[in-house]
Design a protein around this motif. Structure first.
Motif, PDB file in Angstrom:
ATOM      1  N   SER A   1      45.176  29.013  26.359  1.00  0.00           N
ATOM      2  CA  SER A   1      45.535  30.629  26.133  1.00  0.00           C
ATOM      3  C   SER A   1      44.292  31.277  26.325  1.00  0.00           C
ATOM      4  CB  SER A   1      46.097  30.774  24.688  1.00  0.00           C
ATOM      5  OG  SER A   1      45.212  30.124  23.627  1.00  0.00           O
ATOM      6  N   GLU A   2      43.175  30.845  25.890  1.00  0.00           N
ATOM      7  CA  GLU A   2      41.937  31.650  26.205  1.00  0.00           C
ATOM      8  C   GLU A   2      41.543  31.631  27.608  1.00  0.00           C
ATOM      9  OE1 GLU A   2      39.233  29.048  24.123  1.00  0.00           O
ATOM     10  OE2 GLU A   2      39.535  30.243  22.075  1.00  0.00           O
ATOM     11  N   LEU A   3      41.709  30.661  28.398  1.00  0.00           N
ATOM     12  CA  LEU A   3      41.392  30.925  29.772  1.00  0.00           C
ATOM     13  C   LEU A   3      42.111  31.878  30.621  1.00  0.00           C
ATOM     14  CD1 LEU A   3      40.922  27.057  30.743  1.00  0.00           C
ATOM     15  CD2 LEU A   3      39.148  28.980  30.684  1.00  0.00           C
ATOM     16  N   ALA A   4      43.693  32.156  30.121  1.00  0.00           N
ATOM     17  CA  ALA A   4      44.461  32.844  30.612  1.00  0.00           C
ATOM     18  C   ALA A   4      44.165  34.529  30.443  1.00  0.00           C
ATOM     19  CB  ALA A   4      45.924  32.891  30.035  1.00  0.00           C
ATOM     20  N   LYS A   5      43.163  34.609  29.331  1.00  0.00           N
ATOM     21  CA  LYS A   5      42.695  36.168  29.052  1.00  0.00           C
ATOM     22  C   LYS A   5      41.352  36.202  29.938  1.00  0.00           C
ATOM     23  CE  LYS A   5      44.829  36.235  24.633  1.00  0.00           C
ATOM     24  NZ  LYS A   5      44.723  36.079  23.218  1.00  0.00           N
ATOM     25  N   GLN A   6      40.682  35.096  30.035  1.00  0.00           N
ATOM     26  CA  GLN A   6      39.431  35.273  30.795  1.00  0.00           C
ATOM     27  C   GLN A   6      39.555  35.517  32.200  1.00  0.00           C
ATOM     28  OE1 GLN A   6      36.958  32.035  29.777  1.00  0.00           O
ATOM     29  NE2 GLN A   6      35.354  32.298  31.216  1.00  0.00           N
ATOM     30  N   VAL A   7      38.635  36.457  32.693  1.00  0.00           N
ATOM     31  CA  VAL A   7      38.490  36.483  34.469  1.00  0.00           C
ATOM     32  C   VAL A   7      37.552  35.429  34.912  1.00  0.00           C
ATOM     33  CG1 VAL A   7      38.201  38.113  36.175  1.00  0.00           C
ATOM     34  CG2 VAL A   7      39.276  38.887  34.131  1.00  0.00           C
ATOM     35  N   GLU A   8      38.127  34.700  35.690  1.00  0.00           N
ATOM     36  CA  GLU A   8      37.355  33.703  36.359  1.00  0.00           C
ATOM     37  C   GLU A   8      36.996  34.019  37.764  1.00  0.00           C
ATOM     38  OE1 GLU A   8      38.544  29.481  34.857  1.00  0.00           O
ATOM     39  OE2 GLU A   8      40.301  30.632  34.399  1.00  0.00           O
TER      40      GLU A   8
ATOM     41  N   SER B   1      38.162  49.237  42.818  1.00  0.00           N
ATOM     42  CA  SER B   1      36.897  48.778  42.499  1.00  0.00           C
ATOM     43  C   SER B   1      36.745  47.405  42.599  1.00  0.00           C
ATOM     44  CB  SER B   1      36.653  49.141  40.766  1.00  0.00           C
ATOM     45  OG  SER B   1      37.540  48.391  40.017  1.00  0.00           O
ATOM     46  N   TYR B   2      35.573  47.030  42.613  1.00  0.00           N
ATOM     47  CA  TYR B   2      35.265  45.180  42.647  1.00  0.00           C
ATOM     48  C   TYR B   2      36.155  44.846  41.319  1.00  0.00           C
ATOM     49  CZ  TYR B   2      32.225  46.605  46.339  1.00  0.00           C
ATOM     50  OH  TYR B   2      31.345  47.179  47.353  1.00  0.00           O
ATOM     51  N   GLU B   3      35.908  45.393  40.271  1.00  0.00           N
ATOM     52  CA  GLU B   3      36.353  44.785  39.048  1.00  0.00           C
ATOM     53  C   GLU B   3      37.642  44.606  38.943  1.00  0.00           C
ATOM     54  OE1 GLU B   3      34.153  47.509  38.933  1.00  0.00           O
ATOM     55  OE2 GLU B   3      32.295  46.413  38.685  1.00  0.00           O
ATOM     56  N   LEU B   4      38.701  45.747  39.381  1.00  0.00           N
ATOM     57  CA  LEU B   4      39.974  45.527  39.442  1.00  0.00           C
ATOM     58  C   LEU B   4      40.417  44.480  40.361  1.00  0.00           C
ATOM     59  CD1 LEU B   4      42.808  46.685  38.646  1.00  0.00           C
ATOM     60  CD2 LEU B   4      42.447  48.415  40.465  1.00  0.00           C
ATOM     61  N   PHE B   5      39.559  44.415  41.547  1.00  0.00           N
ATOM     62  CA  PHE B   5      40.126  43.647  42.510  1.00  0.00           C
ATOM     63  C   PHE B   5      40.174  41.967  41.948  1.00  0.00           C
ATOM     64  CE2 PHE B   5      39.044  40.506  45.807  1.00  0.00           C
ATOM     65  CZ  PHE B   5      39.893  40.683  46.711  1.00  0.00           C
ATOM     66  N   GLU B   6      38.869  41.991  41.212  1.00  0.00           N
ATOM     67  CA  GLU B   6      38.686  40.437  40.644  1.00  0.00           C
ATOM     68  C   GLU B   6      39.861  40.340  39.549  1.00  0.00           C
ATOM     69  OE1 GLU B   6      34.709  40.472  39.347  1.00  0.00           O
ATOM     70  OE2 GLU B   6      33.910  39.519  41.250  1.00  0.00           O
ATOM     71  N   VAL B   7      40.171  41.027  38.673  1.00  0.00           N
ATOM     72  CA  VAL B   7      41.096  41.119  37.748  1.00  0.00           C
ATOM     73  C   VAL B   7      42.525  40.686  38.433  1.00  0.00           C
ATOM     74  CG1 VAL B   7      42.471  42.031  35.879  1.00  0.00           C
ATOM     75  CG2 VAL B   7      39.910  42.414  36.002  1.00  0.00           C
ATOM     76  N   VAL B   8      42.978  41.413  39.345  1.00  0.00           N
ATOM     77  CA  VAL B   8      44.282  41.324  39.924  1.00  0.00           C
ATOM     78  C   VAL B   8      43.988  39.909  40.592  1.00  0.00           C
ATOM     79  CG1 VAL B   8      45.589  41.961  41.898  1.00  0.00           C
ATOM     80  CG2 VAL B   8      44.897  43.763  40.332  1.00  0.00           C
ATOM     81  N   MET B   9      43.021  39.551  41.330  1.00  0.00           N
ATOM     82  CA  MET B   9      43.284  38.122  42.018  1.00  0.00           C
ATOM     83  C   MET B   9      43.079  36.977  41.127  1.00  0.00           C
ATOM     84  SD  MET B   9      43.327  38.670  45.192  1.00  0.00           S
ATOM     85  CE  MET B   9      43.097  37.102  45.747  1.00  0.00           C
ATOM     86  N   ASP B  10      42.432  37.333  39.938  1.00  0.00           N
ATOM     87  CA  ASP B  10      42.435  36.121  39.039  1.00  0.00           C
ATOM     88  C   ASP B  10      43.752  36.013  38.503  1.00  0.00           C
ATOM     89  OD1 ASP B  10      40.713  34.434  37.071  1.00  0.00           O
ATOM     90  OD2 ASP B  10      41.958  35.824  35.767  1.00  0.00           O
ATOM     91  N   ARG B  11      44.655  37.134  38.085  1.00  0.00           N
ATOM     92  CA  ARG B  11      45.998  37.135  37.622  1.00  0.00           C
ATOM     93  C   ARG B  11      46.962  36.267  38.678  1.00  0.00           C
ATOM     94  NH1 ARG B  11      47.769  35.464  33.482  1.00  0.00           N
ATOM     95  NH2 ARG B  11      46.254  36.346  32.973  1.00  0.00           N
ATOM     96  N   LEU B  12      46.686  36.691  40.162  1.00  0.00           N
ATOM     97  CA  LEU B  12      47.537  36.037  40.917  1.00  0.00           C
ATOM     98  C   LEU B  12      47.399  34.684  41.021  1.00  0.00           C
ATOM     99  CD1 LEU B  12      47.239  39.114  43.616  1.00  0.00           C
ATOM    100  CD2 LEU B  12      49.226  38.284  42.479  1.00  0.00           C
ATOM    101  N   GLU B  13      46.038  34.200  40.955  1.00  0.00           N
ATOM    102  CA  GLU B  13      45.788  32.763  41.064  1.00  0.00           C
ATOM    103  C   GLU B  13      46.379  32.179  39.770  1.00  0.00           C
ATOM    104  OE1 GLU B  13      41.666  32.443  41.628  1.00  0.00           O
ATOM    105  OE2 GLU B  13      41.815  32.595  43.704  1.00  0.00           O
ATOM    106  N   LYS B  14      46.258  32.603  38.754  1.00  0.00           N
ATOM    107  CA  LYS B  14      46.843  31.967  37.468  1.00  0.00           C
ATOM    108  C   LYS B  14      48.530  32.024  37.582  1.00  0.00           C
ATOM    109  CE  LYS B  14      42.707  32.647  34.691  1.00  0.00           C
ATOM    110  NZ  LYS B  14      42.178  33.751  33.663  1.00  0.00           N
ATOM    111  N   GLU B  15      48.876  32.940  38.054  1.00  0.00           N
ATOM    112  CA  GLU B  15      50.478  32.875  37.926  1.00  0.00           C
ATOM    113  C   GLU B  15      50.924  31.841  39.215  1.00  0.00           C
ATOM    114  OE1 GLU B  15      52.612  34.426  36.123  1.00  0.00           O
ATOM    115  OE2 GLU B  15      50.870  35.576  34.908  1.00  0.00           O
ATOM    116  N   TRP B  16      50.238  31.894  40.155  1.00  0.00           N
ATOM    117  CA  TRP B  16      50.475  30.963  41.323  1.00  0.00           C
ATOM    118  C   TRP B  16      50.443  29.556  40.495  1.00  0.00           C
ATOM    119  CZ3 TRP B  16      53.122  30.877  45.758  1.00  0.00           C
ATOM    120  CH2 TRP B  16      52.843  29.829  46.467  1.00  0.00           C
TER     121      TRP B  16
END
Length: 76
Positions: free
Chosen positions: A4-11, A58-73
């Protein structure tokens, strides 16, 4: 860390990633992996967005979106 903590953290780190590019003129064809940074790709996309008078991503938004896509996948 707990799952649950990893799901909230942008990796996702855009500087460590490559990108997929279309082969040939038909962008629906199979993609090939090219050694290029996401930063270079996003800079090119943002240049096109500016031409169309759209707000850059922004680079930050891109990283957040890509992180979420990877986790959902991964959860599929």
């Amino acid at each position: 860390p707990l799952e649950s903590e990893l799901a909230k953290q942008v990796e996702y780190d855009m500087d460590e990633q490559g990108r997929l590019s279309p082969i040939g003129r038909d962008e629906t064809r199979v993609c090939a992996y090219q050694r290029s940074t996401d930063k270079e790709w996003l800079d090119a996309v943002n240049n096109e967005r500016r031409k169309g008078q759209f707000t850059p991503i922004s680079y930050e938004l891109f990283e957040v979106v890509m992180d979420r896509l990877e986790k959902e996948w991964f959860d599929l």
